[in-house]
Design an enzyme around this catalytic site. Structure first.
Site, PDB file in Angstrom:
ATOM      1  N   LYS A  59       3.979   8.859   9.194  1.00 45.95           N
ATOM      2  CA  LYS A  59       3.663   8.254  10.497  1.00 45.95           C
ATOM      3  C   LYS A  59       4.609   8.731  11.615  1.00 45.95           C
ATOM      4  O   LYS A  59       4.438   9.823  12.103  1.00 45.95           O
ATOM      5  CB  LYS A  59       3.557   6.736  10.349  1.00 45.95           C
TER       6      LYS A  59
ATOM      7  N   TYR B  94       0.860  -1.190   0.000  1.00 49.44           N
ATOM      8  CA  TYR B  94       0.000   0.000   0.000  1.00 49.44           C
ATOM      9  C   TYR B  94       0.889   1.231   0.000  1.00 49.44           C
ATOM     10  O   TYR B  94       1.852   1.318   0.770  1.00 49.44           O
ATOM     11  CB  TYR B  94      -0.903   0.005   1.238  1.00 49.44           C
TER      12      TYR B  94
ATOM     13  N   ASP C  30       9.268   2.923   0.155  1.00 50.20           N
ATOM     14  CA  ASP C  30       8.186   3.567   0.893  1.00 50.20           C
ATOM     15  C   ASP C  30       8.338   3.151   2.352  1.00 50.20           C
ATOM     16  O   ASP C  30       7.931   2.066   2.763  1.00 50.20           O
ATOM     17  CB  ASP C  30       6.824   3.141   0.326  1.00 50.20           C
TER      18      ASP C  30
HETATM   19  C1  LIG Z   1       0.113   4.662   5.776  1.00 47.87           C
HETATM   20  C2  LIG Z   1       0.905   4.439   4.533  1.00 47.87           C
HETATM   21  C3  LIG Z   1       0.861   5.315   3.446  1.00 47.87           C
HETATM   22  C4  LIG Z   1      -0.141   6.443   3.361  1.00 47.87           C
HETATM   23  O1  LIG Z   1       0.086   7.402   4.336  1.00 47.87           O
HETATM   24  P1  LIG Z   1      -1.136   8.414   4.714  1.00 47.87           P
HETATM   25  O2  LIG Z   1      -0.492   9.364   5.660  1.00 47.87           O
HETATM   26  O3  LIG Z   1      -2.194   7.551   5.329  1.00 47.87           O
HETATM   27  O4  LIG Z   1      -1.573   9.050   3.458  1.00 47.87           O
HETATM   28  C5  LIG Z   1       1.723   5.115   2.392  1.00 47.87           C
HETATM   29  N1  LIG Z   1       2.595   4.087   2.399  1.00 47.87           N
HETATM   30  C6  LIG Z   1       2.667   3.213   3.420  1.00 47.87           C
HETATM   31  C7  LIG Z   1       3.677   2.111   3.376  1.00 47.87           C
HETATM   32  C8  LIG Z   1       1.804   3.341   4.508  1.00 47.87           C
HETATM   33  O5  LIG Z   1       1.834   2.430   5.488  1.00 47.87           O
END
Ligand SMILES: *Cc1c(COP(=O)(O)O)cnc(C)c1O
Length: 421
Positions: free
Chosen positions: A267, A144, A239
């Site tokens: 995060k 994701y 990511d």
């Molecule tokens: C949570 C997440 C996102 C998206 O971040 P948001 O702040 O919710 O837009 C993108 N990549 C990874 C790996 C994530 O866990």
């Protein structure tokens, strides 16, 4: 457990927001529940509107690695608020946070502060395309990367839970340049590169997948991605929105010893406020406006209150030498308890997932075969034992520094009593 107030609030919320929520996984539908409304949180605990107390393993989906309502972070935000919530102009705090980040992520020679992980990834991909002059992106099934159009091709977590194959409202044209490969399957990547390697701008990957449940990379998989992208002149994007400052102070790239071209963080880096980051090699990031022609901007980017929270949390992380040792060993105790009672689980650092399948889960195909009904039963059992974990088979449990030995013991007991029933 009395949840009357949460239920009332949920009914009210449904009158205003789709499904009563501002992000779908919170709806708790896949575990046959309605959401708990949270009134406050502190340390390892979270409290709902009915006064129930839970040991929290969601930790806001990752940000709260030191626990909830950390006083030094809250104080830094309060002080920043008094100086002005937003300037829409440069301020010293941005530099301080950028320095802190680069000290731990030396591969991020230049970086940009943005407001969400979604935005960070979207921008990193635009930079990769601008720099290479190529359009195609390789992503992995089950990873994701936020909810931007081009990446909603069989994405993990929310989409898997709600069984939407690729999501309505995304024109086919938007995912036409997104190529899907299989996590931990080098052959699937090799095939794409041999078919059209000179049109691929970048491979984007969660260096340890955590949005189809926790699925660590097989030994050699990340090295392989590093080599093949180099060979074809494509970029490698890590990511690290979850893994950054989670697997180590230098994220997965330090943990596994692989240097990507571009990195996204989110995060933890925002300390609980809406803040994310993208950055990487200087020559790539110099393509971003105003230096180059890749456009990316933000009214609230580098917001002083968010920057204050992120900076305060990262400084605390720097000053907590036993952080990773402790959260990893807490997670290991939970993991051992799961294995002891015959549950199937994956752990990577302080991230872990129980999988209701007999097979070892190494990719999306294995993850989707899980018995989500069994998971729901397990989840409700944990909740009845005052353990608040992600209400989805396809998410991670996040262990924080605030989880005490007693919290871990109580969680181990709850895991063990699930099997005994
Ligand atoms: C949570 C997440 C996102 C998206 O971040 P948001 O702040 O919710 O837009 C993108 N990549 C990874 C790996 C994530 O866990």
């Amino acid at each position: 457990m009395n949840t009357a107030r949460s239920q009332q609030l949920y009914e009210r919320a449904c009158g205003f927001m789709p499904g009563g929520v501002n992000s779908p996984v919170r709806a708790c539908r896949s575990v046959g529940m309605t959401p708990l409304f949270i009134s406050r949180a502190s340390g390892s605990k979270i409290y709902d509107e009915d006064g129930n107390e839970f040991i929290d393993y969601i930790c806001s989906w990752g940000p709260n690695i030191l626990g909830h309502a950390v006083p030094q972070v809250a104080e830094a935000v309060k002080a920043a608020c008094d100086r002005g919530l937003t300037f829409g102009a440069c301020h010293k705090g941005e530099i301080e946070l950028a320095e802190l980040i680069r000290r731990h992520f030396p591969s991020m020679e230049l970086l940009r502060l943005v407001n969400s992980g979604t935005e960070a990834v979207m921008s990193a991909i635009r930079a990769a395309r601008g720099y290479t002059g190529r359009d195609r992106i390789v992503k992995f099934e089950g990873c994701y990367h936020g909810h931007s159009d081009g990446l909603l091709a069989k994405a993990g977590s929310g989409l898997m839970t709600h069984a939407i194959p690729s999501g309505a409202g995304v024109p086919a044209g938007c995912t036409a340049d997104t190529l899907l490969a299989k996590y931990n399957d080098e052959g699937s990547v090799e095939k794409l590169f041999s078919a059209c390697g000179d049109t691929i701008a970048a491979v984007i990957v969660e260096p340890c997948a955590a949005n189809m449940g926790v699925v660590p990379p097989k030994p050699g998989f990340l090295e392989f991605l590093r080599d093949i992208t180099r060979k074809y002149g494509a970029l490698l994007i890590f990511d690290e929105v979850i893994t950054g400052f989670r697997l180590s102070d230098g994220g997965a790239q330090k943990y596994y010893g692989i240097t990507p071209d571009l990195t996204t963080l989110g995060k933890i880096v925002g300390g609980g406020m809406p803040l994310a980051v993208y950055g990487g090699r200087r020559e790539i990031m110099e393509c971003v406006a105003p230096l180059g022609s890749v456009y990316q901007a933000g009214t609230l980017s580098g917001n002083p209150c968010a920057v204050a929270a992120g900076t305060a949390q990262l400084k605390l992380i720097e000053n907590t030498p036993d952080l990773y040792e402790r959260i990893n060993s807490s997670a290991e105790r939970l993991y051992s308890a799961m294995l002891d009672v015959g549950l199937n689980a994956n752990r990577c650092g302080s991230l872990l997932t129980v999988f209701f399948t007999d097979r070892q889960v190494t990719d999306y195909d294995a993850a989707v075969k899980c018995d989500t009904g069994k998971f729901a039963e397990y989840w409700r059992h944990m909740l009845e034992n005052s353990i608040y974990a992600a209400p989805s088979q396809f998410e991670a449990m996040f262990v924080s520094y605030a989880h005490s030995d007693e919290d871990i013991e109580r969680t181990v007991d709850a895991i063990k009593s699930f099997k005994l029933r």
